[in-house]
Design a protein around this motif. Structure first.
Motif, short mmCIF file in Angstrom:
data_model
loop_
_atom_site.label_atom_id
_atom_site.label_comp_id
_atom_site.label_asym_id
_atom_site.label_seq_id
_atom_site.Cartn_x
_atom_site.Cartn_y
_atom_site.Cartn_z
N VAL A 1 0.55 5.21 0.57
CA VAL A 1 -0.34 6.31 0.98
C VAL A 1 0.45 7.61 0.93
N HIS B 1 -6.17 7.01 7.46
CA HIS B 1 -7.39 7.17 6.67
C HIS B 1 -7.17 8.21 5.59
N THR B 2 -7.58 7.85 4.39
CA THR B 2 -7.63 8.84 3.32
C THR B 2 -9.10 9.03 2.97
N GLU C 1 -17.03 9.31 3.99
CA GLU C 1 -16.83 7.90 4.27
C GLU C 1 -16.72 7.62 5.76
N HIS C 2 -16.05 8.46 6.45
CA HIS C 2 -15.83 8.17 7.86
C HIS C 2 -15.70 9.47 8.61
N GLN D 1 -6.02 8.56 -4.27
CA GLN D 1 -5.91 8.68 -2.81
C GLN D 1 -4.81 7.80 -2.26
N SER D 2 -4.77 6.57 -2.71
CA SER D 2 -3.69 5.69 -2.31
C SER D 2 -3.55 4.61 -3.38
N ILE D 3 -2.42 3.94 -3.34
CA ILE D 3 -2.14 2.94 -4.37
C ILE D 3 -1.93 1.61 -3.67
N ARG D 4 -2.56 0.58 -4.18
CA ARG D 4 -2.41 -0.74 -3.56
C ARG D 4 -2.03 -1.75 -4.61
N VAL E 1 0.85 -1.19 0.00
CA VAL E 1 0.00 0.00 0.00
C VAL E 1 0.88 1.23 0.00
N ASP F 1 -6.90 3.77 -5.43
CA ASP F 1 -8.07 4.04 -4.60
C ASP F 1 -8.58 5.44 -4.82
N THR F 2 -9.90 5.54 -4.82
CA THR F 2 -10.54 6.84 -4.96
C THR F 2 -11.68 6.93 -3.96
N THR F 3 -12.30 8.07 -3.86
CA THR F 3 -13.37 8.24 -2.88
C THR F 3 -14.55 7.37 -3.26
N ALA G 1 -10.48 7.78 0.57
CA ALA G 1 -10.95 6.53 0.00
C ALA G 1 -11.12 5.51 1.11
N ALA G 2 -12.29 4.87 1.13
CA ALA G 2 -12.55 3.89 2.18
C ALA G 2 -11.73 2.64 1.97
N THR G 3 -11.25 2.43 0.75
CA THR G 3 -10.57 1.18 0.43
C THR G 3 -9.08 1.23 0.70
N SER G 4 -8.61 2.33 1.25
CA SER G 4 -7.15 2.48 1.37
C SER G 4 -6.49 1.39 2.20
#
Lengths: 161, 481
Positions: free
Chosen positions: A98, A125-126, B148-149, B417-420, A96, B438-440, A128-131
C-alpha cells in the motif's frame, strides 16, 4: 516467498504475542465445553466404549491451536520509504503493498476483548475496496504510532485519485 | 389546500404559483435569500411513483374482491396525502451556489443541509428519464469522491451522490456547466461566481452561464448499424430466445398455459439485452471538452455525463468472440468516485486504442508486449490459461484474460491504489502466484494471473516503484488533462 522478501527489505515487524494469546484463549473457551459435551453424550448414550470419541474435538482444538500460532507467525508488516508491506497467510499467501500516497484513512479498532488483552487492529483504506490491508494485533502504542506515521506520510506523499 | 385537491382529484400537487414568485419558465424559482427551488413540476413527477405503486398494489389484489368503492376511497385519501407530501418536499428543498460549493437543504421535520464541496466533485451528470424528458425536466447528479466507503470529510453514511431532481433541462445544463467550470478552476475560481451565486438572480448567469456548454471535440460515436450488429452477435439474446422456445413449445404441445409464465423472465431478459440495450446505447457520443470527457447517450432517456479524464482509473477492452471477428470491442472503465462504467458500447479496435491513448496519456497498447504465463500454469487453467498474458511499459500495466470473451485491462502506473500478490495452495505447489493491481470500484479488475512466483515478486517490487514515479507525474487533482 517470505525469505526472498525478507532479504529484499529488512525491518519486518511481527504482531504482538497478545493476539496469539487472545485467539488461543477464545479457542480454549470454546473447546472445553465441546470436549465436555462430547464426553458426557458419548458416555451416557453409548457407554464407556465410546469415550475415545472425545479425541475428535480434542484433535480439532489441537490443530486449531497450532494453526493460530502459524497464522500469527506468518503475519508481518514492514514500513518502507514509500509504502507499507503486509505479508500474511499460511495456506493462501498474500503480500499487499500500500503506497502511503494512496491512503485515504487509517482505522484503529479495539473491541472489548481485544482491549482486555491490550491489542488493537489497524486497517488501511485506499480508494480501492479490494486493497485488504489489515494488521490485526498491535500493542496500542504501536498502533497509534503506526497510525500517526502512516497519516503523516500519507499527507506528505498524497496524490489525488 | 387539502380541499382544493379534494375538489380536483388526479392532481397530486398544488399549483406552484401559490408560493414562488412568478419566475421565468426557464429558471428555477428563487427565494429572496438567494436559494433556488427545484422545478415546480417536481412533485408531479415524484408523486407519479406513489400512484404507480398504488396501481401495482391494486392490480395485484384484483384477484381478491376489491370493489371500485374501496379503490375510490383509498384514492380519496392517497391523492391528497401524496400531493401534500410532494408539495412539502418541494417546498422545503432548496439549493444555493456558494463560494466553494453547493448547499442543498432538504426535509420538513428533520432539516438536513448538505454541502457539496466543489473540490470533491467527481462528476456532474444530467440525466433525463423518459417521463422527465417529456416534461422537459432533468436530474442533475453530483458524484463525490469517496464512493466505496466512509470518507475523511464526508460523514454522510457512505452515500456520495446528490441529486437535484428535477430542474428544467436548460437550467440543469447551465448549472452543470457552471459547477464543472468552477470545479475545474477555469472560471470564477477567485469568487467571481461566488458573488453572482450569493446575490443569485439565477445563480448561473454571467460569465459562467456562457461557459456552460464548453466547446467540445467529438471523439467517437456509435453507428446504429454497428450497434445492432453487435447486439445480434452477442449470445445473450439468442440464449434467451432458445430458452423461451424451450419453455413455450412443450407447453403449447401439452396445452398447459402455466408454462408460459416461466418464459416471462426470459422475455424480460431478451428485451433488456436487445431493445433496451439499443435504446440506452444508440445515440452515443463521446467527446472531449476542457471540462472533461463528455458522454451523451440514450434514445428515450437521455444521459449527459461528464468525466474528468484524470479521473479515469482503468480501462478494459472487452472483445466477445463473434464481435472479435469483426474487430469490434466494448470499452469499459473505472471512474474514481463512480460514474459511467461504459466508455463505448461498440468500437472498432483501432478507435478503442486511440481512445485509450487519449484517456490515459502516454499509453500505447500496440507497443506493450504481452507475455504469457509459464506453461505449467495450464495445469491450473487448462482452457483460459491460453488467453492469459500481461505486460508493461513506462506508462501502463496491461493484462489479458478470457478465452471466448477477451478482456484487455489497462491501468496507468500512477493510478494503482495498492498491489497484492496472492498465492493459493495449488499455485504454490507449482510456484505460481497472481498479482492484483487494485483500482477504484468499477467493472475493471487488473489481475496478472498465474505468473511464475519469482516473476510475480519482481512485478510487485518494480510496480511499486513505477507507481511511485507515475503518481509523481500525475496531476490528478485537475479536471483537465
Amino acid at each position: 516467498m517470505a525469505d526472498v522478501l525478507l532479504a529484499e527489505s529488512a525491518g519486518w515487524r511481527v504482531l504482538s504475542p497478545a493476539l496469539r494469546r487472545l485467539r488461543r484463549t477464545v479457542l480454549v473457551l470454546g473447546a472445553v465445553p465441546a470436549v465436555a459435551c462430547t464426553a458426557v453424550i458419548a458416555v451416557v448414550a453409548g457407554g464407556w466404549a465410546w469415550a475415545p470419541l472425545v479425541l475428535v474435538p480434542l484433535a480439532a482444538a489441537g490443530w486449531a491451536w497450532r494453526a493460530i500460532g502459524r497464522v500469527w507467525q506468518a503475519w508481518r508488516y514492514a514500513e518502507r520509504e514509500d509504502d507499507l508491506l503486509i505479508l500474511r497467510g499460511v495456506l493462501v499467501r498474500r503480500l499487499v503493498v500500500v503506497p502511503y500516497g494512496r491512503l485515504q484513512l487509517v482505522d484503529v479498532t479495539s473491541g472489548p476483548l481485544a482491549r482486555r488483552f491490550g491489542i488493537a487492529r489497524v486497517q488501511l483504506h485506499t480508494a480501492a475496496a479490494t486493497s485488504d490491508a489489515v494488521i490485526p494485533g498491535l500493542r496500542p502504542p504501536e498502533a497509534a504510532r503506526l497510525r500517526d506515521a502512516l497519516t503523516e506520510r500519507g499527507e506528505a506523499r498524497s496524490a489525488g485519485l | 389546500m387539502r380541499r382544493h385537491r379534494g375538489a380536483a382529484p388526479g392532481i397530486p400537487a398544488p399549483r406552484p404559483s401559490l408560493t414562488a414568485p412568478a419566475t421565468p419558465a426557464r429558471n428555477a424559482p428563487v427565494t429572496p435569500d438567494g436559494f433556488h427551488r427545484l422545478h415546480p413540476l417536481t412533485p408531479f413527477l415524484r408523486g407519479w411513483v406513489v400512484v404507480a405503486a398504488f396501481g401495482a398494489t391494486v392490480a395485484r389484489n384484483l384477484a381478491e374482491d376489491v370493489t371500485a368503492r374501496a379503490i375510490g376511497l383509498t384514492l380519496l385519501f392517497l391523492i391528497p396525502a401524496a400531493g401534500l407530501y410532494g408539495y412539502t418536499t418541494w417546498r422545503f428543498t432548496r439549493y444555493r451556489i456558494e463560494r466553494d460549493g453547493l448547499r442543498l437543504d432538504t426535509g420538513l421535520f428533520v432539516r438536513r443541509t448538505r454541502y457539496v464541496r466543489l473540490d470533491r466533485l467527481q462528476s456532474v451528470d444530467v440525466v433525463q428519464p423518459l417521463l422527465a424528458r417529456v416534461a422537459g425536466l432533468a436530474i442533475l447528479r453530483l458524484d463525490l469522491a469517496g464512493h466505496e466507503h466512509r470518507d475523511r470529510s464526508d460523514g454522510d453514511h457512505g452515500s456520495s451522490t446528490s441529486d437535484l431532481r428535477y430542474l428544467s433541462v436548460g437550467h440543469a445544463h447551465r448549472l452543470r456547466g457552471a459547477l464543472v467550470a468552477r470545479a475545474a478552476g477555469g472560471v470564477g475560481a477567485t469568487g467571481l461566481m461566488g458573488e453572482t451565486g450569493l446575490t443569485g438572480v439565477t445563480g448561473v448567469t454571467g460569465p459562467v452561464g456562457e461557459a456552460a456548454e464548453a466547446p467540445h471535440e467529438r471523439l467517437a460515436e456509435v453507428p446504429a448499424r454497428r450497434l445492432v450488429a453487435a447486439i445480434a452477435l452477442s449470445p445473450a439474446p439468442w440464449v434467451a430466445l432458445v430458452g423461451v422456445a424451450g419453455i413455450a413449445v412443450p407447453s403449447l404441445l401439452t396445452g398447459t398455459r402455466a408454462g408460459f409464465l416461466g418464459a416471462v423472465p426470459l422475455l424480460g431478459w431478451f428485451w433488456h439485452r436487445t431493445i433496451r440495450s439499443f435504446a440506452t446505447n444508440y445515440p452515443y457520443t463521446v467527446s472531449a471538452s476542457p471540462n472533461g470527457l463528455r458522454i451523451d447517450s440514450g434514445l428515450f432517456e437521455r444521459a449527459y455525463a461528464t468525466v474528468p479524464p484524470g479521473r479515469v482509473q482503468a480501462i478494459s477492452i472487452v472483445e466477445p468472440l463473434l464481435s472479435r471477428l469483426f474487430g469490434w470491442a466494448t470499452i469499459r472503465m473505472n471512474v474514481a468516485g463512480g460514474g459511467p462504467s461504459v466508455l463505448l458500447p461498440v468500437a472498432r479496435r483501432a478507435d478503442a486504442l486511440e481512445l485509450v491513448g487519449r484517456l490515459l496519456p502516454g499509453v500505447d497498447l500496440e507497443r506493450i508486449r504481452l507475455v504469457r504465463p509459464p506453461r505449467r500454469a495450464l495445469l491450473l487453467a487448462p482452457l483460459h490459461g491460453w488467453a492469459l498474458a500481461c505486460g508493461t511499459d513506462g506508462a501502463a500495466f496491461v493484462t489479458r484474460h478470457g478465452l471466448l470473451r477477451r478482456h484487455t485491462d489497462i491501468i496507468a502506473h500512477g493510478k494503482v491504489q495498492s498491489i497484492r500478490m496472492v498465492a493459493n495452495p495449488l499455485a504454490r505447489v507449482l510456484r505460481l502466484a497472481d498479482v492484483h493491481l487494485d483500482t477504484t470500484g468499477g467493472p475493471v479488475r487488473v489481475r496478472a494471473a498465474l505468473r511464475d512466483r519469482d516473476e510475480a515478486l519482481r512485478i510487485v517490487s518494480t510496480q511499486a516503484e513505477r507507481s511511485r514515479l507515475g503518481r509523481r507525474r500525475d496531476t490528478a487533482d485537475l479536471w483537465t488533462n
